[in-house]
Design a protein around this motif. Structure first.
Motif, PDB file in Angstrom:
ATOM      1  N   VAL A 171      39.878 -33.414 116.332  1.00  0.00           N
ATOM      2  CA  VAL A 171      39.864 -34.459 117.682  1.00  0.00           C
ATOM      3  C   VAL A 171      40.176 -34.039 118.473  1.00  0.00           C
ATOM      4  CG1 VAL A 171      39.685 -36.182 117.560  1.00  0.00           C
ATOM      5  CG2 VAL A 171      38.909 -35.316 115.530  1.00  0.00           C
ATOM      6  N   LEU A 172      40.144 -34.071 119.727  1.00  0.00           N
ATOM      7  CA  LEU A 172      40.601 -33.743 120.735  1.00  0.00           C
ATOM      8  C   LEU A 172      40.499 -35.212 121.799  1.00  0.00           C
ATOM      9  CD1 LEU A 172      40.060 -29.999 121.741  1.00  0.00           C
ATOM     10  CD2 LEU A 172      42.122 -31.076 120.608  1.00  0.00           C
ATOM     11  N   ARG A 173      41.768 -35.584 122.735  1.00  0.00           N
ATOM     12  CA  ARG A 173      41.462 -36.330 124.144  1.00  0.00           C
ATOM     13  C   ARG A 173      41.847 -35.767 124.397  1.00  0.00           C
ATOM     14  NH1 ARG A 173      45.086 -41.745 122.664  1.00  0.00           N
ATOM     15  NH2 ARG A 173      44.648 -42.718 124.850  1.00  0.00           N
TER      16      ARG A 173
ATOM     17  N   LEU B 293      40.778 -43.026 115.598  1.00  0.00           N
ATOM     18  CA  LEU B 293      41.210 -41.418 116.264  1.00  0.00           C
ATOM     19  C   LEU B 293      41.904 -40.960 117.756  1.00  0.00           C
ATOM     20  CD1 LEU B 293      37.797 -39.947 114.852  1.00  0.00           C
ATOM     21  CD2 LEU B 293      40.206 -39.617 113.822  1.00  0.00           C
ATOM     22  N   TRP B 294      41.605 -42.801 117.888  1.00  0.00           N
ATOM     23  CA  TRP B 294      42.392 -42.596 119.641  1.00  0.00           C
ATOM     24  C   TRP B 294      43.870 -41.896 119.197  1.00  0.00           C
ATOM     25  CZ3 TRP B 294      39.767 -41.637 124.199  1.00  0.00           C
ATOM     26  CH2 TRP B 294      39.299 -42.656 124.502  1.00  0.00           C
TER      27      TRP B 294
ATOM     28  N   GLY C 108      45.126 -33.186 118.651  1.00  0.00           N
ATOM     29  CA  GLY C 108      45.603 -33.050 119.480  1.00  0.00           C
ATOM     30  C   GLY C 108      45.336 -33.848 121.432  1.00  0.00           C
ATOM     31  N   HIS C 109      46.190 -34.284 122.314  1.00  0.00           N
ATOM     32  CA  HIS C 109      45.793 -35.132 122.732  1.00  0.00           C
ATOM     33  C   HIS C 109      46.496 -34.514 124.981  1.00  0.00           C
ATOM     34  CE1 HIS C 109      46.770 -38.959 124.661  1.00  0.00           C
ATOM     35  NE2 HIS C 109      46.331 -38.919 125.187  1.00  0.00           N
ATOM     36  N   TYR C 110      46.099 -33.924 125.088  1.00  0.00           N
ATOM     37  CA  TYR C 110      46.418 -33.342 126.446  1.00  0.00           C
ATOM     38  C   TYR C 110      46.517 -35.142 127.946  1.00  0.00           C
ATOM     39  CZ  TYR C 110      46.426 -30.401 131.204  1.00  0.00           C
ATOM     40  OH  TYR C 110      46.821 -30.034 132.237  1.00  0.00           O
TER      41      TYR C 110
ATOM     42  N   TYR D  17      30.217 -30.238 117.373  1.00  0.00           N
ATOM     43  CA  TYR D  17      30.304 -30.942 118.271  1.00  0.00           C
ATOM     44  C   TYR D  17      29.905 -32.251 118.226  1.00  0.00           C
ATOM     45  CZ  TYR D  17      31.653 -32.976 123.347  1.00  0.00           C
ATOM     46  OH  TYR D  17      32.578 -33.427 123.956  1.00  0.00           O
ATOM     47  N   GLU D  18      31.228 -33.611 118.524  1.00  0.00           N
ATOM     48  CA  GLU D  18      30.514 -34.454 119.150  1.00  0.00           C
ATOM     49  C   GLU D  18      31.422 -35.365 120.124  1.00  0.00           C
ATOM     50  OE1 GLU D  18      29.822 -39.162 116.498  1.00  0.00           O
ATOM     51  OE2 GLU D  18      30.521 -36.916 115.757  1.00  0.00           O
ATOM     52  N   LEU D  19      30.769 -36.202 120.693  1.00  0.00           N
ATOM     53  CA  LEU D  19      31.349 -37.131 121.843  1.00  0.00           C
ATOM     54  C   LEU D  19      31.660 -38.728 121.055  1.00  0.00           C
ATOM     55  CD1 LEU D  19      32.673 -37.384 123.671  1.00  0.00           C
ATOM     56  CD2 LEU D  19      30.958 -38.135 125.540  1.00  0.00           C
ATOM     57  N   LEU D  20      33.219 -38.275 120.602  1.00  0.00           N
ATOM     58  CA  LEU D  20      32.595 -40.024 120.234  1.00  0.00           C
ATOM     59  C   LEU D  20      33.215 -41.372 120.582  1.00  0.00           C
ATOM     60  CD1 LEU D  20      35.443 -38.184 117.659  1.00  0.00           C
ATOM     61  CD2 LEU D  20      33.260 -38.750 116.509  1.00  0.00           C
ATOM     62  N   ASP D  21      33.931 -41.167 121.420  1.00  0.00           N
ATOM     63  CA  ASP D  21      34.521 -42.045 121.918  1.00  0.00           C
ATOM     64  C   ASP D  21      35.026 -41.698 124.103  1.00  0.00           C
ATOM     65  OD1 ASP D  21      34.583 -45.314 122.586  1.00  0.00           O
ATOM     66  OD2 ASP D  21      35.501 -45.489 121.661  1.00  0.00           O
TER      67      ASP D  21
END
Length: 288
Positions: A28-30, A46-47, A52-54, A10-14
């Motif tokens: 990668v999830l947003r 990646l943004w 997946g984007h919620y 797991y990594e909190l990218l930004d």
């Protein structure tokens, strides 16, 4: 600040604009996060291409937009522990990665206890703490009011190779369960709880943290053994400070047992900025 900085899967990218960008294994999830009140430094890469984007809805709730074909669920590891990850309709994935700081801590406490340890995990969700405690050799009782979450916890234990571990899975209102345990004379060496700000039990019971946490915590002291190992309380309730949690532990567990209390914020390091995202608070009472 207690930082969950030992993850590999797991990594909190930004973070930025009320959202966080996370890597969960190979995906990668947003997702939204109310603590992120600063702008995105550079909304590219990646943004823009997250798997997946919620999206929140103005009328409440929201829905996922998937840009790539993804499995219904997949698994990630934290050391010897394994967990199923699944994007849910309420934005969560079935795991709070910041809780890894507690898993590491409790596993060390249990393994060094030098005696059999019985753990009660309340508001236990999908069983992150249950899996950690069982992997460290404890006997665990897992209690949550949501049947689906209890089943998810069983599957996480099986995934971690703990299908035969001494774990009881109970779907029930936690307050009623603790009251029954007290009448039965059941005792536990450690209690873990992650109470919601507000919730309902399977039979319509209501829980309001501001009204119920103190008396519940006080009642839980009646089912602790004479020499308890620890009591751990997590909270994501806005406005509840580590000092308030410290005071409650001092006035309940601390009045009956000799030990030490440590409280503070939990956080996850943000790779892009080197900053830390706060993710709630914890309170730990540790026996001597």
């Amino acid at each position: 600040m207690y930082n969950a900085d030992l993850w590999k899967d797991y990594e909190l990218l930004d973070t930025g604009n009320g959202e966080k960008l996370e890597r969960w294994g190979g995906y990668v999830l947003r997702r939204p996060d109310p603590q992120v009140i600063w702008p995105i430094a550079n909304e590219s890469g990646l943004w823009k291409t997250a798997d997946g984007h919620y999206h929140r809805s103005s009328s409440g709730g929201g829905e996922w937009e998937f840009r790539t074909k993804m499995p219904d669920r997949w698994s990630i590891s934290y050391g010897e522990l394994k967990f199923h990850i699944k994007p849910t309709s309420f934005k969560h994935t079935g795991l709070f990665p910041e809780q890894a700081v507690n898993w590491t801590w409790m596993m060390d406490k249990i393994r060094k206890a030098g005696r059999p340890i019985r753990v009660l995990n309340l508001f236990a969700y999908t069983g992150g703490a249950t899996v950690a405690a069982a992997a460290a050799g404890a006997e665990v009782c897992h209690v949550d009011a949501a049947k689906g979450m209890v089943q998810w916890a069983k599957e996480n234990a099986e995934l971690s190779g703990l299908s035969t571990a001494p774990v009881r899975y109970i779907t029930d209102d936690v307050f009623k369960f603790v009251q029954r345990e007290q009448r039965r004379g059941s005792k536990y060496d450690a209690i873990i709880m992650d109470p919601p700000s507000y919730g309902r039990g399977p039979n319509g019971e209501t829980w309001k943290l501001e009204q119920n946490l103190y008396p519940f915590l006080e009642f839980c002291t009646t089912i602790l053994t004479e020499n308890p190992l620890f009591v751990l309380v997590n909270s994501y309730t806005t406005g509840l400070s580590p000092t308030v949690l410290h005071n409650m532990l001092h006035m309940t567990v601390g009045r009956k047992h000799t030990g030490s209390i440590h409280c503070g914020e939990i956080g996850i390091p943000i790779s892009a900025s080197g900053l830390t995202l706060p993710c709630g608070i914890l309170g730990r009472w540790e026996g001597k």
